[in-house]
Write a protein that holds these residues in place. Structure first.
Motif, PDB file in Angstrom:
ATOM      1  N   UNK A  61       6.870  24.758  43.546  1.00  0.00           N
ATOM      2  CA  UNK A  61       6.893  24.893  45.004  1.00  0.00           C
ATOM      3  C   UNK A  61       8.307  25.025  45.565  1.00  0.00           C
ATOM      4  N   UNK A  62       9.287  24.633  44.773  1.00  0.00           N
ATOM      5  CA  UNK A  62      10.681  24.670  45.253  1.00  0.00           C
ATOM      6  C   UNK A  62      11.549  25.535  44.338  1.00  0.00           C
ATOM      7  N   UNK A  63      10.987  26.626  43.869  1.00  0.00           N
ATOM      8  CA  UNK A  63      11.768  27.533  43.022  1.00  0.00           C
ATOM      9  C   UNK A  63      12.866  28.193  43.859  1.00  0.00           C
ATOM     10  N   UNK A  78      17.563  22.422  52.010  1.00  0.00           N
ATOM     11  CA  UNK A  78      17.750  21.034  51.589  1.00  0.00           C
ATOM     12  C   UNK A  78      16.764  20.105  52.293  1.00  0.00           C
ATOM     13  N   UNK A  79      16.457  20.378  53.572  1.00  0.00           N
ATOM     14  CA  UNK A  79      15.473  19.552  54.280  1.00  0.00           C
ATOM     15  C   UNK A  79      14.101  19.689  53.639  1.00  0.00           C
ATOM     16  N   UNK A 123      17.686  17.250  44.858  1.00  0.00           N
ATOM     17  CA  UNK A 123      16.491  16.747  44.192  1.00  0.00           C
ATOM     18  C   UNK A 123      16.790  15.694  43.139  1.00  0.00           C
ATOM     19  N   UNK A 124      17.760  15.974  42.278  1.00  0.00           N
ATOM     20  CA  UNK A 124      18.106  15.019  41.231  1.00  0.00           C
ATOM     21  C   UNK A 124      18.670  13.731  41.817  1.00  0.00           C
ATOM     22  N   UNK A 180      10.394  16.244  47.707  1.00  0.00           N
ATOM     23  CA  UNK A 180      10.740  15.250  46.697  1.00  0.00           C
ATOM     24  C   UNK A 180      10.134  13.889  47.033  1.00  0.00           C
ATOM     25  N   UNK A 181      10.218  13.476  48.299  1.00  0.00           N
ATOM     26  CA  UNK A 181       9.651  12.182  48.683  1.00  0.00           C
ATOM     27  C   UNK A 181       8.133  12.194  48.579  1.00  0.00           C
TER      28      UNK A 181
END
Length: 248
Positions: free
Chosen positions: A114-116, A188-189, A130-131, A195-196
């Protein structure tokens, strides 16, 4: 994974710790629920490291220079070493590494699908943001682990160098073309939200991990503390965005 320059301060205080946080693995693992939680944690971490290795290897293909490609290859190798450390520990405590990782594969694969990233800069921001969110989460949990497991978890969160590398490259790109900043800030948002959400889904699906976070297995956590934990992670994210030259 990495320990970024702007990592959060965890609430751990080893000098005043009690219960599991002062025990070694052999003692703490006598509790079957605690053992299950740690196996889940190491399985999730191991698959995350394997995914990070794969992602960095893919990102290297997008690198604009040979030097950048070599830097990412070196970071990918460090991530794979972390993966090996975790799978070796799982095997040492008589757990099959693949079985321990399997429950987390779909959620992490879905997140990465989903975040490629669409280009080199988005890939750098994804790895940095993300990391770092994942590292913050694992550091929070590590503060409540037995001494042996905590030492391992913290060692695999050692900085691979990606944080400083990403900051340098992204800030240079924004300086060269300020319009890039707006696009990367939105990206980034999105990463933060995904990620959360992914972390919450993983924890909700695993009873042992849920118990570790809300109390019972791990000392000091309760629902209010979980809320404070996510507030600290969000605050650290804001600081990293500033380091990148982006608005949170």
């Amino acid at each position: 994974m990495e320990t970024p320059d702007h990592a959060i301060d965890t609430p751990a205080d080893s000098s005043g710790a009690t219960g599991i946080a002062t025990q070694d693995w052999a003692t703490a693992a006598a509790d079957p629920q605690y053992r299950a939680a740690v196996v889940d944690l190491l399985g999730a971490l191991a698959y995350g490291e394997l995914a990070a290795f794969e992602r960095l290897a893919e990102d290297a293909k997008l690198a604009p220079t040979l030097g950048d490609k070599a830097e990412l290859a070196k970071m990918a190798a460090a991530e794979f070493h972390h993966f090996e450390q975790l799978t070796e520990r799982l095997a040492a405590v008589d757990e099959e590494p693949t079985a321990a990782m399997e429950p987390f594969a779909k959620a992490l694969d879905d997140f990465h699908r989903q975040t490629a990233p669409s280009d080199w800069l988005e890939g750098l921001v994804k790895a940095y943001v993300g990391d770092s969110i994942a590292s913050d989460f694992y550091r929070e949990v590590a503060a409540r682990l037995d001494t042996d497991t905590r030492s391992l978890v913290l060692s695999v969160l050692d900085d691979t160098g990606h944080g400083n590398f990403a900051v340098e490259k992204v800030r240079a790109a924004i300086e060269a073309d300020p319009r890039v900043g707006g696009r990367l800030a939105l990206w980034a948002r999105r990463l933060m939200g995904e990620a959360l959400s992914q972390a919450q889904r993983v924890v909700a699906d695993r009873d042992a991990l849920s118990t570790m976070l809300v109390g019972g297995v791990a000392d000091g956590f309760d629902l209010a503390e979980v809320g404070r934990m996510f507030s600290r992670i969000t605050e650290a994210h804001t600081k990293r965005m500033a380091a990148l030259g982006l608005a949170a």
